[in-house]
Motif scaffolding. Structure first.
Motif, mmCIF file in Angstrom:
data_model
loop_
_atom_site.group_PDB
_atom_site.id
_atom_site.type_symbol
_atom_site.label_atom_id
_atom_site.label_comp_id
_atom_site.label_asym_id
_atom_site.label_seq_id
_atom_site.Cartn_x
_atom_site.Cartn_y
_atom_site.Cartn_z
ATOM 1 N N LEU A 70 -0.332 1.310 3.564
ATOM 2 C CA LEU A 70 0.946 1.488 4.265
ATOM 3 C C LEU A 70 1.752 0.196 4.309
ATOM 4 O O LEU A 70 2.978 0.221 4.205
ATOM 5 C CB LEU A 70 0.718 1.989 5.689
ATOM 6 C CG LEU A 70 0.637 3.485 5.864
ATOM 7 C CD1 LEU A 70 0.291 3.832 7.301
ATOM 8 C CD2 LEU A 70 1.930 4.151 5.461
ATOM 9 N N GLN A 124 3.636 0.013 1.236
ATOM 10 C CA GLN A 124 4.685 1.034 1.139
ATOM 11 C C GLN A 124 5.805 0.807 2.150
ATOM 12 O O GLN A 124 6.957 1.147 1.872
ATOM 13 C CB GLN A 124 4.094 2.426 1.377
ATOM 14 C CG GLN A 124 3.131 2.866 0.319
ATOM 15 C CD GLN A 124 2.399 4.154 0.711
ATOM 16 O OE1 GLN A 124 2.427 4.604 1.854
ATOM 17 N NE2 GLN A 124 1.723 4.748 -0.263
ATOM 18 N N GLU A 125 5.456 0.313 3.327
ATOM 19 C CA GLU A 125 6.428 0.131 4.405
ATOM 20 C C GLU A 125 6.296 -1.289 4.964
ATOM 21 O O GLU A 125 5.731 -1.497 6.035
ATOM 22 C CB GLU A 125 6.179 1.156 5.517
ATOM 23 C CG GLU A 125 6.321 2.595 5.068
ATOM 24 C CD GLU A 125 6.118 3.586 6.200
ATOM 25 O OE1 GLU A 125 6.413 3.251 7.363
ATOM 26 O OE2 GLU A 125 5.664 4.699 5.898
ATOM 27 N N HIS A 176 7.598 -3.663 9.295
ATOM 28 C CA HIS A 176 6.878 -3.245 10.497
ATOM 29 C C HIS A 176 6.706 -4.452 11.407
ATOM 30 O O HIS A 176 7.049 -5.571 11.028
ATOM 31 C CB HIS A 176 5.526 -2.607 10.139
ATOM 32 C CG HIS A 176 4.676 -3.462 9.259
ATOM 33 N ND1 HIS A 176 4.028 -4.585 9.722
ATOM 34 C CD2 HIS A 176 4.390 -3.376 7.936
ATOM 35 C CE1 HIS A 176 3.351 -5.139 8.722
ATOM 36 N NE2 HIS A 176 3.560 -4.430 7.625
ATOM 37 N N ASP A 198 -0.952 8.113 10.234
ATOM 38 C CA ASP A 198 -0.869 6.659 10.196
ATOM 39 C C ASP A 198 0.556 6.143 10.022
ATOM 40 O O ASP A 198 0.951 5.178 10.681
ATOM 41 C CB ASP A 198 -1.755 6.100 9.073
ATOM 42 C CG ASP A 198 -3.229 6.331 9.329
ATOM 43 O OD1 ASP A 198 -3.623 6.528 10.504
ATOM 44 O OD2 ASP A 198 -4.000 6.306 8.346
ATOM 45 N N ASP A 199 1.335 6.774 9.139
ATOM 46 C CA ASP A 199 2.701 6.278 8.915
ATOM 47 C C ASP A 199 3.556 6.452 10.170
ATOM 48 O O ASP A 199 4.365 5.579 10.503
ATOM 49 C CB ASP A 199 3.349 6.950 7.703
ATOM 50 C CG ASP A 199 3.445 8.468 7.808
ATOM 51 O OD1 ASP A 199 2.648 9.089 8.541
ATOM 52 O OD2 ASP A 199 4.328 9.035 7.137
ATOM 53 N N GLU A 200 3.360 7.543 10.906
ATOM 54 C CA GLU A 200 4.097 7.742 12.154
ATOM 55 C C GLU A 200 3.654 6.740 13.213
ATOM 56 O O GLU A 200 4.473 6.237 13.988
ATOM 57 C CB GLU A 200 3.906 9.168 12.671
ATOM 58 C CG GLU A 200 4.628 10.206 11.849
ATOM 59 C CD GLU A 200 4.426 11.616 12.400
ATOM 60 O OE1 GLU A 200 4.230 11.776 13.629
ATOM 61 O OE2 GLU A 200 4.462 12.557 11.583
ATOM 62 N N ASP A 218 -6.273 2.447 4.781
ATOM 63 C CA ASP A 218 -5.004 3.168 4.920
ATOM 64 C C ASP A 218 -3.854 2.249 5.317
ATOM 65 O O ASP A 218 -2.731 2.404 4.827
ATOM 66 C CB ASP A 218 -5.138 4.296 5.940
ATOM 67 C CG ASP A 218 -6.052 5.416 5.452
ATOM 68 O OD1 ASP A 218 -6.229 5.551 4.220
ATOM 69 O OD2 ASP A 218 -6.589 6.158 6.287
ATOM 70 N N ARG A 258 5.300 3.458 12.498
ATOM 71 C CA ARG A 258 6.709 3.488 12.930
ATOM 72 C C ARG A 258 6.815 3.397 14.454
ATOM 73 O O ARG A 258 7.692 2.713 14.991
ATOM 74 C CB ARG A 258 7.406 4.748 12.411
ATOM 75 C CG ARG A 258 7.789 4.641 10.938
ATOM 76 C CD ARG A 258 8.734 5.742 10.505
ATOM 77 N NE ARG A 258 8.130 7.065 10.501
ATOM 78 C CZ ARG A 258 7.396 7.562 9.506
ATOM 79 N NH1 ARG A 258 7.162 6.833 8.424
ATOM 80 N NH2 ARG A 258 6.899 8.789 9.585
#
Length: 113
Positions: free
Chosen positions: A65, A68-69, A72, A40-42, A61, A45
């Motif tokens: 994210l 955390q990030e 986006h 998921d994080d990739e 999820d 990105r």
């Protein structure tokens, strides 16, 4: 019109309806990355590098994210619905109510009763 990227769990029939509504929706299949179980994080990105808002049914999820990030291109989380036309209409309505989908936003599309 929005530039979207549907992850693999977002239903393709809803993607087709969103495209008919004028949205530019890409998928992993289109970019030759289908079936690779991209984390998921990739994926987030990747969609950000493409300048596309990620659309998903994977709410838990991607809410995590987002926290955390926060840098986006946008995330739209939806509740699953087997009425794909209605799902696409709700996404479209949500996008129209935002006027501008800005980077770092998390939008929630709820199923109506």
């Amino acid at each position: 019109m929005a530039f979207l990227f549907a992850d693999e769990n977002f239903p393709m029939p809803a993607v087709k309806v969103l495209r008919q509504m004028g949205h530019d929706v890409q998928t992993l299949l289109q970019i030759g990355q289908a079936g690779l179980a991209i984390p998921d994080d990739e994926l987030l990105r990747l969609t950000t590098s493409l300048g596309r808002c990620l659309i998903t049914l994977n709410r838990k999820d991607f809410i995590k994210l987002h926290g955390q990030e926060p840098n986006h291109a946008g995330i739209i989380i939806c509740k699953a619905d087997s009425d794909f036309d209605a799902l696409a209409r709700r996404v479209d309505s949500c996008l129209k109510s935002q006027h501008d989908l800005t980077e770092g936003q998390l939008l929630r599309v709820q199923r109506t009763a």
